[in-house]
Design a protein around this motif. Structure first.
Motif, PDB file in Angstrom:
ATOM      1  N   MET A  76     -53.132-131.200  41.121  1.00  0.00           N
ATOM      2  CA  MET A  76     -52.423-131.608  42.309  1.00  0.00           C
ATOM      3  C   MET A  76     -51.165-130.772  42.459  1.00  0.00           C
ATOM      4  O   MET A  76     -50.580-130.368  41.461  1.00  0.00           O
ATOM      5  CB  MET A  76     -52.129-133.084  42.227  1.00  0.00           C
ATOM      6  N   PRO A  77     -50.725-130.558  43.662  1.00  0.00           N
ATOM      7  CA  PRO A  77     -49.609-129.647  43.905  1.00  0.00           C
ATOM      8  C   PRO A  77     -48.234-130.252  43.653  1.00  0.00           C
ATOM      9  O   PRO A  77     -47.254-129.846  44.259  1.00  0.00           O
ATOM     10  CB  PRO A  77     -49.790-129.286  45.369  1.00  0.00           C
ATOM     11  N   ARG A  78     -48.172-131.220  42.759  1.00  0.00           N
ATOM     12  CA  ARG A  78     -46.873-131.835  42.463  1.00  0.00           C
ATOM     13  C   ARG A  78     -46.779-132.091  40.968  1.00  0.00           C
ATOM     14  O   ARG A  78     -47.781-132.233  40.293  1.00  0.00           O
ATOM     15  CB  ARG A  78     -46.698-133.131  43.248  1.00  0.00           C
ATOM     16  N   SER A  79     -45.568-132.149  40.492  1.00  0.00           N
ATOM     17  CA  SER A  79     -45.367-132.399  39.079  1.00  0.00           C
ATOM     18  C   SER A  79     -45.290-133.902  38.828  1.00  0.00           C
ATOM     19  O   SER A  79     -44.996-134.683  39.739  1.00  0.00           O
ATOM     20  CB  SER A  79     -44.083-131.707  38.598  1.00  0.00           C
ATOM     21  N   HIS A  80     -45.538-134.290  37.602  1.00  0.00           N
ATOM     22  CA  HIS A  80     -45.430-135.701  37.225  1.00  0.00           C
ATOM     23  C   HIS A  80     -43.965-136.112  37.387  1.00  0.00           C
ATOM     24  O   HIS A  80     -43.061-135.380  37.000  1.00  0.00           O
ATOM     25  CB  HIS A  80     -45.907-135.885  35.785  1.00  0.00           C
ATOM     26  N   PRO A  81     -43.693-137.286  37.960  1.00  0.00           N
ATOM     27  CA  PRO A  81     -42.309-137.659  38.264  1.00  0.00           C
ATOM     28  C   PRO A  81     -41.443-138.034  37.066  1.00  0.00           C
ATOM     29  O   PRO A  81     -40.209-138.025  37.170  1.00  0.00           O
ATOM     30  CB  PRO A  81     -42.478-138.875  39.190  1.00  0.00           C
ATOM     31  N   GLU A  82     -42.044-138.308  35.943  1.00  0.00           N
ATOM     32  CA  GLU A  82     -41.293-138.764  34.780  1.00  0.00           C
ATOM     33  C   GLU A  82     -40.237-137.724  34.362  1.00  0.00           C
ATOM     34  O   GLU A  82     -40.550-136.568  34.154  1.00  0.00           O
ATOM     35  CB  GLU A  82     -42.304-138.968  33.650  1.00  0.00           C
ATOM     36  N   GLY A  83     -38.992-138.148  34.288  1.00  0.00           N
ATOM     37  CA  GLY A  83     -37.923-137.280  33.809  1.00  0.00           C
ATOM     38  C   GLY A  83     -37.384-136.281  34.818  1.00  0.00           C
ATOM     39  O   GLY A  83     -36.600-135.405  34.465  1.00  0.00           O
ATOM     40  N   CYS A 119     -44.870-123.624  42.492  1.00  0.00           N
ATOM     41  CA  CYS A 119     -44.029-124.528  43.282  1.00  0.00           C
ATOM     42  C   CYS A 119     -44.805-125.616  44.014  1.00  0.00           C
ATOM     43  O   CYS A 119     -44.220-126.625  44.399  1.00  0.00           O
ATOM     44  CB  CYS A 119     -43.161-123.738  44.240  1.00  0.00           C
ATOM     45  N   GLY A 120     -46.117-125.442  44.200  1.00  0.00           N
ATOM     46  CA  GLY A 120     -46.923-126.500  44.816  1.00  0.00           C
ATOM     47  C   GLY A 120     -46.359-126.955  46.136  1.00  0.00           C
ATOM     48  O   GLY A 120     -46.206-126.167  47.064  1.00  0.00           O
ATOM     49  N   GLU A 121     -45.999-128.225  46.229  1.00  0.00           N
ATOM     50  CA  GLU A 121     -45.479-128.768  47.483  1.00  0.00           C
ATOM     51  C   GLU A 121     -43.958-128.578  47.620  1.00  0.00           C
ATOM     52  O   GLU A 121     -43.372-129.022  48.603  1.00  0.00           O
ATOM     53  CB  GLU A 121     -45.855-130.230  47.633  1.00  0.00           C
ATOM     54  N   GLY A 122     -43.316-127.929  46.645  1.00  0.00           N
ATOM     55  CA  GLY A 122     -41.884-127.653  46.739  1.00  0.00           C
ATOM     56  C   GLY A 122     -41.000-128.773  46.239  1.00  0.00           C
ATOM     57  O   GLY A 122     -39.865-128.925  46.682  1.00  0.00           O
ATOM     58  N   THR A 123     -41.470-129.533  45.281  1.00  0.00           N
ATOM     59  CA  THR A 123     -40.744-130.693  44.767  1.00  0.00           C
ATOM     60  C   THR A 123     -39.339-130.341  44.286  1.00  0.00           C
ATOM     61  O   THR A 123     -38.371-131.026  44.630  1.00  0.00           O
ATOM     62  CB  THR A 123     -41.534-131.352  43.623  1.00  0.00           C
ATOM     63  N   TYR A 124     -39.218-129.284  43.490  1.00  0.00           N
ATOM     64  CA  TYR A 124     -37.893-128.973  42.927  1.00  0.00           C
ATOM     65  C   TYR A 124     -36.936-128.461  43.987  1.00  0.00           C
ATOM     66  O   TYR A 124     -35.731-128.725  43.917  1.00  0.00           O
ATOM     67  CB  TYR A 124     -38.011-128.022  41.738  1.00  0.00           C
ATOM     68  N   GLU A 174     -48.619-122.785  53.850  1.00  0.00           N
ATOM     69  CA  GLU A 174     -48.626-123.427  55.168  1.00  0.00           C
ATOM     70  C   GLU A 174     -48.694-124.948  55.053  1.00  0.00           C
ATOM     71  O   GLU A 174     -47.969-125.663  55.741  1.00  0.00           O
ATOM     72  CB  GLU A 174     -49.810-122.923  55.989  1.00  0.00           C
ATOM     73  N   GLN A 175     -49.558-125.449  54.159  1.00  0.00           N
ATOM     74  CA  GLN A 175     -49.755-126.892  54.026  1.00  0.00           C
ATOM     75  C   GLN A 175     -48.450-127.633  53.739  1.00  0.00           C
ATOM     76  O   GLN A 175     -48.225-128.723  54.260  1.00  0.00           O
ATOM     77  CB  GLN A 175     -50.768-127.168  52.919  1.00  0.00           C
ATOM     78  N   PHE A 176     -47.580-127.038  52.929  1.00  0.00           N
ATOM     79  CA  PHE A 176     -46.342-127.706  52.532  1.00  0.00           C
ATOM     80  C   PHE A 176     -45.086-127.057  53.114  1.00  0.00           C
ATOM     81  O   PHE A 176     -43.974-127.330  52.662  1.00  0.00           O
ATOM     82  CB  PHE A 176     -46.253-127.774  50.999  1.00  0.00           C
ATOM     83  N   ASP A 177     -45.259-126.193  54.140  1.00  0.00           N
ATOM     84  CA  ASP A 177     -44.123-125.540  54.805  1.00  0.00           C
ATOM     85  C   ASP A 177     -43.159-124.905  53.811  1.00  0.00           C
ATOM     86  O   ASP A 177     -41.945-125.078  53.878  1.00  0.00           O
ATOM     87  CB  ASP A 177     -43.356-126.539  55.685  1.00  0.00           C
ATOM     88  N   LEU A 178     -43.706-124.153  52.861  1.00  0.00           N
ATOM     89  CA  LEU A 178     -42.873-123.589  51.796  1.00  0.00           C
ATOM     90  C   LEU A 178     -41.820-122.621  52.314  1.00  0.00           C
ATOM     91  O   LEU A 178     -40.755-122.488  51.709  1.00  0.00           O
ATOM     92  CB  LEU A 178     -43.752-122.935  50.733  1.00  0.00           C
TER      93      LEU A 178
END
Length: 167
Positions: free
Chosen positions: A1-8, A29-34, A58-62
């Motif tokens: 999945m394009p996101r990191s685990h939220p823990e920490g 960077c996936g969905e650009g969480t950081y 494009e999917q996550f407007d990076l």
């Protein structure tokens, strides 16, 4: 999945906010969480998003989240000769171990800081939404990753280990 685990994540964002390097490079960077979580703390830096899967741009407007976006394999990336902060959030498990180790050793040459987040429990993952690069190719223990970043600060959760290496 394009996101990191939220823990920490808060632990990581606190450290990113304290950096001073002129460049922040978000590998996988996936969905650009950081960028979403920490860019406000480091608006003075040039933010570079790197992901191997072009549809995510494009999917996550990076382009709205990063100053530059590179679609490429992190192992083929030419890292800058200026100090930078490298964010590797839930990405190294998608590489073969020897590639991940080579990548980290190369990154340490000019990095001011490196943040690694990686599953430290059995966490199998296969291709997701047509993206074959989402497959987990290796499994790390907490101590195995810590050994790759000598002297780093670390945080151990139930699922994820987080590591903060500084020069």
């Amino acid at each position: 999945m394009p996101r990191s685990h939220p823990e920490g994540r808060d632990w990581a964002v606190e450290r990113i906010a304290q950096t001073t390097a002129p460049v922040v490079i978000d590998i996988g960077c996936g969905e650009g969480t950081y960028s979403d979580l920490a860019r406000g703390w480091r608006a003075d830096a040039v933010w570079v998003g790197v992901d191997i899967w072009e549809p995510y741009v494009e999917q996550f407007d990076l382009w709205l989240k990063y100053d530059f976006v590179a679609v490429r394999d992190a192992c083929d990336l030419i890292l800058p000769a200026v100090p930078y902060v490298l964010l590797a959030g839930d990405v190294l498990e998608h590489m073969r171990r020897f590639d991940a180790i080579d990548f980290l050793n190369h990154a340490k040459v000019n990095a001011e800081a490196i943040m690694v987040s990686i599953p430290i429990v059995d966490y199998p993952q296969h291709a997701h939404d047509g993206n074959p690069y989402e497959e987990h190719l290796d499994q790390w223990t907490f101590d195995e990753m810590a050994a790759q970043l000598p002297g780093c600060e670390s945080w151990c959760g139930d699922v994820v280990g987080r590591y903060w290496w500084t020069r």
